[in-house]
Design a protein around this motif. Sequence first.
Motif, PDB file in Angstrom:
ATOM      1  N   VAL A 128       0.858  -1.175   0.000  1.00 30.79           N
ATOM      2  CA  VAL A 128       0.000   0.000   0.000  1.00 30.79           C
ATOM      3  C   VAL A 128       0.901   1.233   0.000  1.00 30.79           C
ATOM      4  O   VAL A 128       1.907   1.270   0.713  1.00 30.79           O
ATOM      5  CB  VAL A 128      -0.931   0.017   1.238  1.00 30.79           C
ATOM      6  CG1 VAL A 128      -1.789   1.278   1.254  1.00 30.79           C
ATOM      7  CG2 VAL A 128      -1.803  -1.231   1.281  1.00 30.79           C
ATOM      8  N   TYR A 129       0.534   2.225  -0.798  1.00 29.84           N
ATOM      9  CA  TYR A 129       1.303   3.461  -0.897  1.00 29.84           C
ATOM     10  C   TYR A 129       0.417   4.632  -0.481  1.00 29.84           C
ATOM     11  O   TYR A 129      -0.758   4.687  -0.845  1.00 29.84           O
ATOM     12  CB  TYR A 129       1.778   3.686  -2.336  1.00 29.84           C
ATOM     13  CG  TYR A 129       2.654   2.576  -2.839  1.00 29.84           C
ATOM     14  CD1 TYR A 129       4.037   2.636  -2.687  1.00 29.84           C
ATOM     15  CD2 TYR A 129       2.112   1.452  -3.470  1.00 29.84           C
ATOM     16  CE1 TYR A 129       4.851   1.611  -3.150  1.00 29.84           C
ATOM     17  CE2 TYR A 129       2.921   0.424  -3.934  1.00 29.84           C
ATOM     18  CZ  TYR A 129       4.285   0.510  -3.765  1.00 29.84           C
ATOM     19  OH  TYR A 129       5.079  -0.500  -4.215  1.00 29.84           O
ATOM     20  N   VAL A 130       0.982   5.564   0.280  1.00 32.50           N
ATOM     21  CA  VAL A 130       0.238   6.713   0.767  1.00 32.50           C
ATOM     22  C   VAL A 130       0.885   7.989   0.229  1.00 32.50           C
ATOM     23  O   VAL A 130       2.085   8.218   0.424  1.00 32.50           O
ATOM     24  CB  VAL A 130       0.205   6.750   2.305  1.00 32.50           C
ATOM     25  CG1 VAL A 130      -0.555   7.972   2.797  1.00 32.50           C
ATOM     26  CG2 VAL A 130      -0.408   5.471   2.861  1.00 32.50           C
ATOM     27  N   ALA A 173      -5.290  12.118   2.339  1.00 32.79           N
ATOM     28  CA  ALA A 173      -4.239  11.410   1.596  1.00 32.79           C
ATOM     29  C   ALA A 173      -4.873  10.652   0.445  1.00 32.79           C
ATOM     30  O   ALA A 173      -6.053  10.287   0.496  1.00 32.79           O
ATOM     31  CB  ALA A 173      -3.499  10.440   2.509  1.00 32.79           C
ATOM     32  N   LEU A 174      -4.084  10.406  -0.586  1.00 34.37           N
ATOM     33  CA  LEU A 174      -4.462   9.503  -1.659  1.00 34.37           C
ATOM     34  C   LEU A 174      -3.764   8.185  -1.357  1.00 34.37           C
ATOM     35  O   LEU A 174      -2.537   8.146  -1.207  1.00 34.37           O
ATOM     36  CB  LEU A 174      -4.018  10.063  -3.015  1.00 34.37           C
ATOM     37  CG  LEU A 174      -4.353   9.223  -4.245  1.00 34.37           C
ATOM     38  CD1 LEU A 174      -5.849   8.961  -4.365  1.00 34.37           C
ATOM     39  CD2 LEU A 174      -3.828   9.916  -5.497  1.00 34.37           C
ATOM     40  N   THR A 191     -14.172   9.540   5.624  1.00 41.16           N
ATOM     41  CA  THR A 191     -14.793   9.544   4.310  1.00 41.16           C
ATOM     42  C   THR A 191     -13.763   9.052   3.309  1.00 41.16           C
ATOM     43  O   THR A 191     -12.616   9.524   3.304  1.00 41.16           O
ATOM     44  CB  THR A 191     -15.291  10.958   3.937  1.00 41.16           C
ATOM     45  OG1 THR A 191     -16.258  11.369   4.906  1.00 41.16           O
ATOM     46  CG2 THR A 191     -15.909  10.974   2.558  1.00 41.16           C
ATOM     47  N   LEU A 192     -14.171   8.080   2.490  1.00 46.24           N
ATOM     48  CA  LEU A 192     -13.326   7.517   1.442  1.00 46.24           C
ATOM     49  C   LEU A 192     -13.979   7.801   0.097  1.00 46.24           C
ATOM     50  O   LEU A 192     -15.193   7.583  -0.062  1.00 46.24           O
ATOM     51  CB  LEU A 192     -13.182   6.003   1.626  1.00 46.24           C
ATOM     52  CG  LEU A 192     -12.636   5.533   2.966  1.00 46.24           C
ATOM     53  CD1 LEU A 192     -12.770   4.020   3.084  1.00 46.24           C
ATOM     54  CD2 LEU A 192     -11.193   5.969   3.126  1.00 46.24           C
ATOM     55  N   LEU A 225      -9.246   8.543  -2.002  1.00 43.32           N
ATOM     56  CA  LEU A 225      -8.938   9.673  -1.145  1.00 43.32           C
ATOM     57  C   LEU A 225      -9.450   9.319   0.236  1.00 43.32           C
ATOM     58  O   LEU A 225     -10.582   8.818   0.373  1.00 43.32           O
ATOM     59  CB  LEU A 225      -9.638  10.936  -1.645  1.00 43.32           C
ATOM     60  CG  LEU A 225      -9.156  11.483  -2.977  1.00 43.32           C
ATOM     61  CD1 LEU A 225     -10.106  12.572  -3.469  1.00 43.32           C
ATOM     62  CD2 LEU A 225      -7.744  12.041  -2.829  1.00 43.32           C
ATOM     63  N   ALA A 226      -8.643   9.522   1.254  1.00 40.13           N
ATOM     64  CA  ALA A 226      -9.033   9.276   2.633  1.00 40.13           C
ATOM     65  C   ALA A 226      -9.071  10.620   3.354  1.00 40.13           C
ATOM     66  O   ALA A 226      -8.084  11.367   3.340  1.00 40.13           O
ATOM     67  CB  ALA A 226      -8.053   8.334   3.318  1.00 40.13           C
TER      68      ALA A 226
END
Length: 136
Positions: A21-23, A38-39, A58-59, A105-106
């Motif tokens: 997983v990449y942030v 963050a994406l 929210t995602l 998007l988080a």
Amino acid sequence: MELVPVAPTAIAPTERFTGRVYVSPLHSGESPSSLVSALVHFTPGARTNWHSHPVGQTLHCTQGSGVVVTRDGAVIAMRPGDTVHTPAGEEHWHGALPDSLMSHLALVEHLNGESATWLEPVSDAEYTTATSQAFV
């Protein structure tokens, strides 16, 4: 108004995620704002641990296909353009389907300096059960 420099993408910590997983951090609010965004990019089969947020989360799915799953077994499938909100304190996890990349998007808010309570990893059986229900 200011143009915010692009922050480097980082590999998500393995103690909070299964799979790669990449942030890509987008924004971390300074008082009085508490917004953090963050994406997040999940490779096929990658997922978060179980977790909750003190003010909810929210995602917004931007690419690929994935799921958001709650402790009671509710599964919401996400495709690009879909938005899912988890309320404050609800334990959940999210990630990509086994055969798809997924990015979202988080958006969360800090409360007393905390934005998440991280719990145990999602088992392979929990993952398989949830993702087999997606898009059925």
